[in-house]
Design an enzyme around this catalytic site. Structure first.
Site, PDB file in Angstrom:
ATOM      1  N   LYS A   1     -45.532  -5.777  -5.158  1.00 15.72           N
ATOM      2  CA  LYS A   1     -45.018  -7.136  -5.315  1.00 15.72           C
ATOM      3  C   LYS A   1     -45.634  -7.823  -6.540  1.00 15.72           C
ATOM      4  CE  LYS A   1     -43.964  -7.798  -0.391  1.00 15.72           C
ATOM      5  NZ  LYS A   1     -44.118  -8.745   0.753  1.00 15.72           N
TER       6      LYS A   1
ATOM      7  N   TYR B   1     -33.837  -9.866   0.698  1.00 18.35           N
ATOM      8  CA  TYR B   1     -34.469 -10.405   1.913  1.00 18.35           C
ATOM      9  C   TYR B   1     -33.478 -11.179   2.780  1.00 18.35           C
ATOM     10  CZ  TYR B   1     -39.333  -9.119   0.830  1.00 18.35           C
ATOM     11  OH  TYR B   1     -40.505  -8.427   0.617  1.00 18.35           O
TER      12      TYR B   1
ATOM     13  N   PHE C   1     -39.798 -19.653   5.524  1.00 19.06           N
ATOM     14  CA  PHE C   1     -40.461 -19.209   4.293  1.00 19.06           C
ATOM     15  C   PHE C   1     -39.509 -18.540   3.300  1.00 19.06           C
ATOM     16  CE2 PHE C   1     -41.159 -15.896   7.576  1.00 19.06           C
ATOM     17  CZ  PHE C   1     -40.606 -14.781   6.944  1.00 19.06           C
TER      18      PHE C   1
ATOM     19  N   ARG D   1     -46.071   2.099   6.516  1.00 15.26           N
ATOM     20  CA  ARG D   1     -46.352   0.837   7.214  1.00 15.26           C
ATOM     21  C   ARG D   1     -47.810   0.810   7.679  1.00 15.26           C
ATOM     22  NH1 ARG D   1     -42.712  -3.460   6.933  1.00 15.26           N
ATOM     23  NH2 ARG D   1     -43.998  -4.220   8.642  1.00 15.26           N
TER      24      ARG D   1
ATOM     25  N   THR E   1     -48.651  -7.771   8.124  1.00 11.68           N
ATOM     26  CA  THR E   1     -48.088  -8.692   7.130  1.00 11.68           C
ATOM     27  C   THR E   1     -49.147  -9.675   6.620  1.00 11.68           C
ATOM     28  OG1 THR E   1     -46.006  -8.539   8.339  1.00 11.68           O
ATOM     29  CG2 THR E   1     -46.200 -10.317   6.731  1.00 11.68           C
TER      30      THR E   1
ATOM     31  N   ARG F   1     -53.064  -4.071   2.429  1.00 14.88           N
ATOM     32  CA  ARG F   1     -52.985  -5.533   2.511  1.00 14.88           C
ATOM     33  C   ARG F   1     -54.350  -6.134   2.842  1.00 14.88           C
ATOM     34  NH1 ARG F   1     -47.060  -5.953   5.486  1.00 14.88           N
ATOM     35  NH2 ARG F   1     -45.847  -6.360   3.599  1.00 14.88           N
TER      36      ARG F   1
ATOM     37  N   ASN G   1     -48.784 -10.483  -0.358  1.00 15.69           N
ATOM     38  CA  ASN G   1     -49.473  -9.412   0.363  1.00 15.69           C
ATOM     39  C   ASN G   1     -49.264  -8.026  -0.273  1.00 15.69           C
ATOM     40  OD1 ASN G   1     -46.835  -9.066   1.058  1.00 15.69           O
ATOM     41  ND2 ASN G   1     -47.105  -9.418   3.251  1.00 15.69           N
TER      42      ASN G   1
ATOM     43  N   HIS H   1     -44.556  -3.982  -0.207  1.00 18.39           N
ATOM     44  CA  HIS H   1     -43.470  -3.936   0.773  1.00 18.39           C
ATOM     45  C   HIS H   1     -43.242  -2.497   1.211  1.00 18.39           C
ATOM     46  CE1 HIS H   1     -39.465  -4.527   2.561  1.00 18.39           C
ATOM     47  NE2 HIS H   1     -39.157  -3.383   1.976  1.00 18.39           N
TER      48      HIS H   1
ATOM     49  N   GLU I   1     -32.292  -0.415   1.723  1.00 19.11           N
ATOM     50  CA  GLU I   1     -33.187  -0.933   0.683  1.00 19.11           C
ATOM     51  C   GLU I   1     -33.259   0.013  -0.515  1.00 19.11           C
ATOM     52  OE1 GLU I   1     -36.152  -3.680   3.435  1.00 19.11           O
ATOM     53  OE2 GLU I   1     -36.927  -1.814   2.593  1.00 19.11           O
TER      54      GLU I   1
END
Ligand code: IDP
Ligand code: MG
Length: 146
Positions: free
Chosen positions: A11, A51, A59, A87, A93, A104, A114, A117, A128
């Site tokens: 990110k 998203y 948010f 993950r 998150t 993270r 964070n 993704h 995606e």
């Protein structure tokens, strides 16, 4: 366990802080094979599309502004159980709730910024990956050919 593909994004906070190398190193150290990768900056509209599942969240505007605020690295990872493995390596998150050692926990700044993704299911991963990559940009090899 089946060989799967998943989408990861380093990110804007990760790229801007010079964490690309460390994140990619962590993925490769875990034996995650990178079969496609590019650097780009999302438009606000592009981030909103990516998203869209979160469009009704409070948010959403902040998230999509942040995700379009700078360069990102998008990559396709391939391997057995890769969706779940990524993950786990990412952590929760919210970096403050993430397990020590996860990306993270190590590098995240906030629940929004964070670092990374990762797709959350096979269906999401397919959608995606197609959001960013053509088939010709994914350099997958047949099983067991290294
Ligand atoms: P995930 O990235 O762990 O799958 P999601 O719930 O799918 O988490 O949320 C997508 C992204 O939206 C998060 O990675 C984070 O950047 C942002 N986000 C999630 N929850 C919040 C929040 O409560 N406040 C601000 N941003 C959030
Ligand atoms: Mg998610």
């Amino acid at each position: 366990m089946a060989v799967e593909q998943t989408l990861t994004i380093i990110k804007p906070d990760g790229v801007a802080r010079g964490l690309m190398g460390r994140v990619l190193e962590a993925l490769e150290t875990e034996g995650m094979k990178i079969v496609g990768m590019k650097m780009l900056q999302l438009t606000k509209r592009g981030a909103e599309g990516f998203y869209q599942v979160h469009r009704n969240k409070p948010f959403f505007d902040s998230l999509t502004s942040y995700m379009s605020s700078g360069l990102v690295v998008v990559a396709v990872l391939e391997g057995e159980g890769i969706i779940e493995r990524l993950r786990r390596l990412m952590g929760a998150t919210d970096p403050q709730k993430a397990t020590p050692g996860t990306l993270r926990h190590r590098y995240g700044l906030s629940i929004q910024e964070n670092v990374i993704h990762g797709s959350d299911s096979p269906e999401t991963a397919r959608w995606e990956i197609a959001y960013f990559f053509n088939q010709t940009e994914i350099h997958s090899r047949p099983l067991n050919s290294g």
